[in-house]
Enzyme design. Structure first.
Site, short mmCIF file in Angstrom:
data_model
loop_
_atom_site.label_atom_id
_atom_site.label_comp_id
_atom_site.label_asym_id
_atom_site.label_seq_id
_atom_site.Cartn_x
_atom_site.Cartn_y
_atom_site.Cartn_z
N LYS A 67 0.80 -1.23 0.00
CA LYS A 67 0.00 0.00 0.00
C LYS A 67 0.84 1.28 0.00
O LYS A 67 0.41 2.30 -0.55
CB LYS A 67 -0.99 0.01 1.17
CG LYS A 67 -2.13 -0.99 0.95
CD LYS A 67 -3.16 -0.93 2.05
CE LYS A 67 -4.23 -1.98 1.81
NZ LYS A 67 -5.29 -1.95 2.83
N ASP A 103 -10.00 2.60 1.57
CA ASP A 103 -10.10 1.98 2.91
C ASP A 103 -10.75 2.95 3.89
O ASP A 103 -11.50 2.54 4.78
CB ASP A 103 -8.69 1.65 3.44
CG ASP A 103 -8.08 0.45 2.75
OD1 ASP A 103 -8.83 -0.42 2.27
OD2 ASP A 103 -6.83 0.38 2.69
N GLY A 236 -14.35 -7.57 9.47
CA GLY A 236 -13.50 -7.11 8.38
C GLY A 236 -14.11 -7.31 7.00
O GLY A 236 -13.78 -6.60 6.06
#
Ligand code: ATR
Length: 267
Positions: A67, A103, A236
């Protein structure tokens, strides 16, 4: 064919291909769009990204451990990706790579309205935690979060990321005082006991919202205990679905069916 992929290392466990391909099928787009998982080692990421457009790829998700590198290798950054300091969504167009971070918005969209006016506790200081801290500090107004405390095993990292992203580093959080607790560490992924590794006790959960970004075949130990003690839990998979839906919108311009993605994402 317009190809998409998730790049990670390891990546075989990822639920993203099943989730996105189910959405393409449900929308009648599967003839034209496809999504796959590609294992790429860190040293091979930059080269792989530059090969992808010539192979029909129009975009990609990147996950652990890419990332940060994906952000550094991009030609253009969205404001969120730049501020968070990490990217999970890339788009390839006109010879350039654009980086976004979904995110952050994915976490906010996963939250119920029950965090109003109360403080949040973020556990962790890696890429996932950075997106969560930024989202709760900046976009938290949407759900009215009253402040963000940040705890990390390595306290110095908590200080660095909290200062940069608008949270408060904290060494001994008082668990019962938070409206929202978000586990952004990898504790639980390999069967670690969350109550040994994190500053939490199963008996101290209350009427709170508890989010665990770690997901697997069964509910995590953390969420199981939180729910047993009266907390509202978000797993999640829900955050994965919400971040994936936002990436889908960026690539296709189309709103995906969330329920189809949720069902496909459950292992
Ligand atoms: P990601 O980018 O997915 O968030 P990362 O950058 O590797 O991944 O971050 C992992 C996080 O989990 C870190 O906050 C890490 O704490 P440290 O900064 O102290 O390394 C945390 N973590 C991993 N294993 C842990 C453990 N056993 N106990 C507590 N925290 C742990």
């Amino acid at each position: 064919m317009r190809r998409l992929a998730v790049l990670g290392h390891p990546v075989a466990h990822s639920r993203s291909p099943a989730m996105h391909n189910a959405a393409f099928a449900a929308l009648g787009m599967a003839e034209e769009w496809s999504y796959e998982a590609i294992d790429v080692e860190p040293q091979g990421l930059e080269e792989r990204l530059h090969e992808m457009p010539s192979e029909g790829f129009v975009g990609a998700n990147v996950t652990v451990p890419h990332k940060g590198a994906a952000l550094a290798g991009a030609d253009e950054l969205s404001e969120v990706a730049r501020e968070v300091g990490a990217a999970n969504t890339l788009s390839f167009a006109a010879g350039a790579i654009r980086a976004d971070n979904t995110d952050a918005i994915g976490l906010i969209r996963s939250l119920p309205g029950r965090v109003r006016g109360r403080r949040a506790l973020v556990l962790g200081a890696g890429g996932a935690a950075r997106a969560a801290i930024w989202a709760l500090a900046k976009e938290g107004a949407v759900v009215d979060v009253g402040g963000v405390d940040v705890w990390n095993r390595t306290a110095q990292r908590a200080e660095e990321v909290a200062v940069r992203l608008g949270g408060n580093p904290i060494s001994r959080p008082d668990q019962g005082t938070y409206g929202l607790v978000v586990n952004c560490t990898s504790v639980g992924l390999c069967g670690e006991d969350p109550f040994e590794q994190l500053p939490l006790s199963p008996g101290k959960f209350a009427d709170q919202v508890v989010v665990d970004l770690v997901y697997g075949e069964r509910p995590s130990e953390l969420l199981r205990a939180a729910e047993e003690h009266g907390a509202y839990v978000v797993d999640g998979i829900e955050v994965l679905v919400q971040q994936g839906a936002e990436s889908f919108r960026i690539w296709t311009g189309i709103d995906p069916p969330l329920d189809v993605m949720r069902t496909a994402a459950r292992p």
